[in-house]
Write a protein that holds these residues in place. Structure first.
Motif, PDB file in Angstrom:
ATOM      1  N   ALA A  75      24.222   0.994 -37.850  1.00 48.68           N
ATOM      2  CA  ALA A  75      23.639  -0.269 -38.076  1.00 48.68           C
ATOM      3  C   ALA A  75      23.186  -0.425 -39.447  1.00 48.68           C
ATOM      4  CB  ALA A  75      22.469  -0.237 -37.062  1.00 48.68           C
ATOM      5  N   LEU A  76      22.713   0.544 -40.104  1.00 54.67           N
ATOM      6  CA  LEU A  76      22.285   0.574 -41.437  1.00 54.67           C
ATOM      7  C   LEU A  76      23.206   0.039 -42.297  1.00 54.67           C
ATOM      8  CD1 LEU A  76      20.067   0.720 -43.664  1.00 54.67           C
ATOM      9  CD2 LEU A  76      20.770   3.070 -43.737  1.00 54.67           C
ATOM     10  N   LEU A  77      24.388   0.757 -42.346  1.00 57.93           N
ATOM     11  CA  LEU A  77      25.630   0.428 -43.023  1.00 57.93           C
ATOM     12  C   LEU A  77      26.354  -1.076 -42.779  1.00 57.93           C
ATOM     13  CD1 LEU A  77      27.577   3.761 -44.005  1.00 57.93           C
ATOM     14  CD2 LEU A  77      25.739   2.549 -45.180  1.00 57.93           C
ATOM     15  N   LEU A  78      26.123  -1.186 -41.551  1.00 55.25           N
ATOM     16  CA  LEU A  78      26.678  -2.662 -41.036  1.00 55.25           C
ATOM     17  C   LEU A  78      25.987  -3.879 -41.709  1.00 55.25           C
ATOM     18  CD1 LEU A  78      28.699  -3.718 -39.238  1.00 55.25           C
ATOM     19  CD2 LEU A  78      26.976  -3.992 -37.379  1.00 55.25           C
ATOM     20  N   VAL A  79      24.554  -3.633 -41.831  1.00 57.83           N
ATOM     21  CA  VAL A  79      23.903  -4.794 -42.333  1.00 57.83           C
ATOM     22  C   VAL A  79      23.547  -4.565 -43.752  1.00 57.83           C
ATOM     23  CG1 VAL A  79      22.813  -5.249 -40.146  1.00 57.83           C
ATOM     24  CG2 VAL A  79      21.630  -3.647 -41.505  1.00 57.83           C
TER      25      VAL A  79
ATOM     26  N   ASP B  91      34.256  -6.503 -48.030  1.00 55.11           N
ATOM     27  CA  ASP B  91      33.770  -7.497 -46.980  1.00 55.11           C
ATOM     28  C   ASP B  91      34.863  -8.096 -46.029  1.00 55.11           C
ATOM     29  OD1 ASP B  91      31.716  -8.776 -46.010  1.00 55.11           O
ATOM     30  OD2 ASP B  91      31.872 -10.479 -47.567  1.00 55.11           O
ATOM     31  N   GLU B  92      35.585  -7.258 -45.985  1.00 54.57           N
ATOM     32  CA  GLU B  92      36.888  -7.780 -45.098  1.00 54.57           C
ATOM     33  C   GLU B  92      36.693  -7.181 -43.600  1.00 54.57           C
ATOM     34  OE1 GLU B  92      39.922  -9.170 -45.936  1.00 54.57           O
ATOM     35  OE2 GLU B  92      38.848  -9.310 -48.101  1.00 54.57           O
ATOM     36  N   PRO B  93      37.320  -7.616 -42.653  1.00 52.13           N
ATOM     37  CA  PRO B  93      36.921  -7.491 -41.337  1.00 52.13           C
ATOM     38  C   PRO B  93      37.015  -5.850 -41.013  1.00 52.13           C
ATOM     39  CG  PRO B  93      38.032  -9.408 -41.351  1.00 52.13           C
ATOM     40  CD  PRO B  93      38.125  -8.803 -42.496  1.00 52.13           C
TER      41      PRO B  93
ATOM     42  N   ALA C  38      34.584  -0.171 -40.511  1.00 50.26           N
ATOM     43  CA  ALA C  38      34.683   1.421 -41.211  1.00 50.26           C
ATOM     44  C   ALA C  38      33.154   1.554 -41.564  1.00 50.26           C
ATOM     45  CB  ALA C  38      35.620   1.007 -42.563  1.00 50.26           C
ATOM     46  N   ARG C  39      32.483   0.534 -42.019  1.00 49.38           N
ATOM     47  CA  ARG C  39      30.991   0.671 -42.257  1.00 49.38           C
ATOM     48  C   ARG C  39      30.218   1.194 -41.092  1.00 49.38           C
ATOM     49  NH1 ARG C  39      30.706  -3.961 -45.475  1.00 49.38           N
ATOM     50  NH2 ARG C  39      29.427  -4.796 -44.146  1.00 49.38           N
ATOM     51  N   LEU C  40      30.598   0.417 -39.994  1.00 46.70           N
ATOM     52  CA  LEU C  40      29.770   0.853 -38.814  1.00 46.70           C
ATOM     53  C   LEU C  40      30.190   2.328 -38.282  1.00 46.70           C
ATOM     54  CD1 LEU C  40      28.071   0.210 -36.182  1.00 46.70           C
ATOM     55  CD2 LEU C  40      30.296  -0.706 -35.129  1.00 46.70           C
ATOM     56  N   VAL C  41      31.394   2.748 -38.498  1.00 47.37           N
ATOM     57  CA  VAL C  41      31.956   4.108 -38.006  1.00 47.37           C
ATOM     58  C   VAL C  41      31.475   5.032 -39.160  1.00 47.37           C
ATOM     59  CG1 VAL C  41      34.003   5.636 -37.893  1.00 47.37           C
ATOM     60  CG2 VAL C  41      33.970   3.120 -36.757  1.00 47.37           C
ATOM     61  N   VAL C  42      31.309   4.664 -40.346  1.00 49.96           N
ATOM     62  CA  VAL C  42      31.058   6.039 -41.397  1.00 49.96           C
ATOM     63  C   VAL C  42      29.460   6.156 -41.108  1.00 49.96           C
ATOM     64  CG1 VAL C  42      30.748   6.348 -43.706  1.00 49.96           C
ATOM     65  CG2 VAL C  42      32.692   5.678 -42.810  1.00 49.96           C
ATOM     66  N   GLY C  43      28.766   5.037 -40.842  1.00 51.96           N
ATOM     67  CA  GLY C  43      27.444   5.145 -40.833  1.00 51.96           C
ATOM     68  C   GLY C  43      27.034   5.842 -39.379  1.00 51.96           C
TER      69      GLY C  43
END
Length: 159
Positions: free
Chosen positions: A29-33, A60-62, A67-72
């Protein structure tokens, strides 16, 4: 642990699952937001790791959002695994107790223990001559710890 007369005091399985859920989910969630958070704190003069955060938020691509969600989530899960691996456990028997931390084991004979009590989340095991044998955080449920030490007839001093 095959001996039924030995009680293991450690974080419960439910607490372990919640540790993974909260840290893994929180990291994702942190990397997502992160882009929204950067906009929020952009006016502050000192933002730690601002260049790295802006680089990560720049994707900022979909596919980058996923990827940010998964890596976080992976980073948070790694932190959870480290926290669980670093916890102290106690194997409590009638004649001795074994303090386990990682791959280290320390055996305390029954005769060495003159008092046991809780200090918040910390378990304190006192030895003779004022020596403290153990004073660390123990994530086991408070009532379970008390009952286990009383069941094995150790000198429990807390209420």
């Amino acid at each position: 642990m095959a001996d039924p007369s030995v009680t293991e005091l450690r974080m419960t399985d439910t607490d372990r699952v919640w540790t993974f859920v909260l840290l893994g989910g929180g990291g994702g969630a942190l990397l997502l937001v992160l882009p929204w958070l950067l906009d929020l704190v952009s006016g502050f003069p000192l933002v730690p790791f601002e260049a790295v955060a802006e680089w990560v938020a720049g994707f900022d691509e979909p596919w980058a959002w996923a990827a940010r969600l998964v890596v976080g989530g992976l980073l948070g899960s790694a932190l959870a695994a480290f926290a669980i691996a670093d916890e102290h456990r106690i194997l409590l028997g009638d004649d001795q107790l074994v303090v386990v931390h990682g791959s280290d084991e320390r055996i305390l004979r029954r005769e060495q223990v003159v008092g046991v009590h809780r200090d918040g989340k910390r378990l304190v095991i006192d030895g003779d001559h004022g020596r403290v044998l153990f004073d660390e955080t123990l994530e086991a449920p408070r009532d379970q710890v008390r009952e286990a030490f009383l069941a094995h007839a150790y000198p429990w001093e807390s209420a």
